[in-house]
Design an enzyme around this catalytic site. Sequence first.
Site, short mmCIF file in Angstrom:
data_model
loop_
_atom_site.label_atom_id
_atom_site.label_comp_id
_atom_site.label_asym_id
_atom_site.label_seq_id
_atom_site.Cartn_x
_atom_site.Cartn_y
_atom_site.Cartn_z
N GLU A 1 0.13 -4.20 22.98
CA GLU A 1 0.66 -2.87 23.25
C GLU A 1 -0.07 -2.17 24.40
O GLU A 1 -1.31 -2.26 24.45
CB GLU A 1 0.48 -2.05 21.96
CG GLU A 1 1.58 -1.09 21.71
CD GLU A 1 1.48 -0.51 20.30
OE1 GLU A 1 1.69 -1.25 19.34
OE2 GLU A 1 1.19 0.69 20.21
N ILE B 1 2.23 3.05 2.38
CA ILE B 1 3.41 3.06 3.26
C ILE B 1 4.44 2.03 2.78
O ILE B 1 5.64 2.28 2.78
CB ILE B 1 3.01 2.83 4.74
CG1 ILE B 1 2.06 3.95 5.19
CG2 ILE B 1 4.23 2.78 5.63
CD1 ILE B 1 1.44 3.76 6.57
N GLY C 1 0.86 -1.20 0.00
CA GLY C 1 0.00 0.00 0.00
C GLY C 1 0.89 1.23 0.00
O GLY C 1 2.08 1.15 -0.32
N ARG D 1 -2.34 -8.95 -1.64
CA ARG D 1 -3.52 -9.69 -2.10
C ARG D 1 -3.70 -9.57 -3.61
O ARG D 1 -4.04 -10.52 -4.29
CB ARG D 1 -4.77 -9.15 -1.39
CG ARG D 1 -5.03 -9.81 -0.07
CD ARG D 1 -6.21 -9.19 0.58
NE ARG D 1 -6.09 -7.73 0.56
CZ ARG D 1 -6.98 -6.87 1.02
NH1 ARG D 1 -8.09 -7.32 1.52
NH2 ARG D 1 -6.79 -5.58 0.99
N ALA E 1 3.64 -2.04 11.25
CA ALA E 1 2.20 -2.14 10.92
C ALA E 1 1.39 -2.26 12.21
O ALA E 1 1.05 -1.24 12.81
CB ALA E 1 1.97 -3.31 9.98
N ARG E 2 1.12 -3.46 12.62
CA ARG E 2 0.43 -3.70 13.90
C ARG E 2 1.04 -4.92 14.54
O ARG E 2 1.34 -5.92 13.86
CB ARG E 2 -1.07 -3.93 13.68
CG ARG E 2 -1.88 -2.67 13.40
CD ARG E 2 -1.97 -1.74 14.62
NE ARG E 2 -2.78 -0.58 14.36
CZ ARG E 2 -2.30 0.61 13.96
NH1 ARG E 2 -1.02 0.79 13.76
NH2 ARG E 2 -3.12 1.63 13.78
N GLY F 1 5.75 5.47 14.63
CA GLY F 1 5.66 5.58 13.16
C GLY F 1 5.24 6.95 12.65
O GLY F 1 5.87 7.52 11.77
N HIS G 1 5.97 2.67 19.29
CA HIS G 1 4.94 3.06 18.31
C HIS G 1 5.09 4.53 17.89
O HIS G 1 4.21 5.36 18.13
CB HIS G 1 3.53 2.80 18.88
CG HIS G 1 2.49 2.66 17.79
ND1 HIS G 1 1.37 1.91 17.91
CD2 HIS G 1 2.41 3.20 16.54
CE1 HIS G 1 0.63 1.98 16.81
NE2 HIS G 1 1.25 2.78 15.96
C1 DGY Z 1 -1.67 4.57 12.31
O1 DGY Z 1 -2.01 5.63 11.78
O2 DGY Z 1 -2.26 3.53 12.09
C2 DGY Z 1 -0.51 4.63 13.21
O3 DGY Z 1 -0.16 3.41 13.72
C3 DGY Z 1 -0.73 5.64 14.32
O4 DGY Z 1 0.53 6.10 14.63
#
Ligand code: DGY
Length: 333
Positions: free
Chosen positions: A281, A171, A169, A191, A251-252, A301, A299
């Site tokens: 988290e 990012i 995507g 995907r 990401a997560r 990002g 976190h």
């Molecule tokens: C998001 O935008 O999903 C980020 O993880 C928040 O910092």
Amino acid sequence: MTTTDGRTLVESPDNGTVVVTGRLPQPALEALRAAHQVDPWDSEELIPREELLRRVRGARALVTLVTERVDTALLDAAGPQLRVVANVAVGHDNVDVPACRERGVMVTNTPGVLTDATADLAMALVLMASRRLGEGERLVRSGQPWRWSMSLLLGRGLQGRTLGVVGLGEIGRATARRARAFGMRITYSSRSPADPGVVEDLGARRLPLEELLATADVVSLHCPLTPETRHLVGAEQLALMRSTAYLVNTARGPVVDEEALVDALRAGSIAGAGLDVYEDEPRVHPGLLELDTVVLLPHLGSATEETRCAMAERAATNVLAVLSGGQPPNPVA
Ligand code: DGY
């Protein structure tokens, strides 16, 4: 209010409350206040759940941070006049989107404005992990004697190595562009195939995830957290990676099985990892804290001043659009 892309929103003042669950930069808050009654939680501390459940009663809009869980209990507490949940993040796994939909509540996010900041951070983690920069910093700060030597904290260079991007995507693409500037080759798994222009621009090759994992020198995760991507990288997938490879996650957290990652790092079956996000988290797996081969960030990002201002402004714009009866620019599909 004029948005960053030059559109002017028509604002219709009313008495509906906009509940904001954390501190927002002033301009976004002022934009909301110009048209609505706003009830912000003005503290760096997390809003206690009980307090949030109390405050949302009667709200027409919620501006939520990723630290808040927007679930049926919260939606029920808010009541039927709730029109929009504007999440101040691109990720929206903290929001029960189907439950919002069922209640006719629009969900919005903040794509685009945090792409560069997050890609910068992903690249920083690639460099930190592969060049052992966290270890170097800890050594200097420890006060232990050190001197230049041929073998002090040798890492691995990036030139000619392969970055495997999981989820191409915005990012993922921005991270790949940065990696190209460091002389890296790009493979990706997603995907659906990326736009041919993007593929050509990045010289990127699409691979099945298993092949990407087995051939990349650095694997960088950029997929959203969904039921399908939870534990996408577990013991089986880590076992496919090279013993010289690194895993980077901006990401997560739950995309990676942290227990399996700790095992892989302990066994040396991968060389290291760079993590900005965690499975539970802000708790960090104690096994990760013990390992020198993993870089751990809290976190960060999207954590630049300009990005956070832009994210808040996006969220405010989305709220104003919905409450004035229009279409928000960033509805979550
Ligand atoms: C998001 O935008 O999903 C980020 O993880 C928040 O910092």
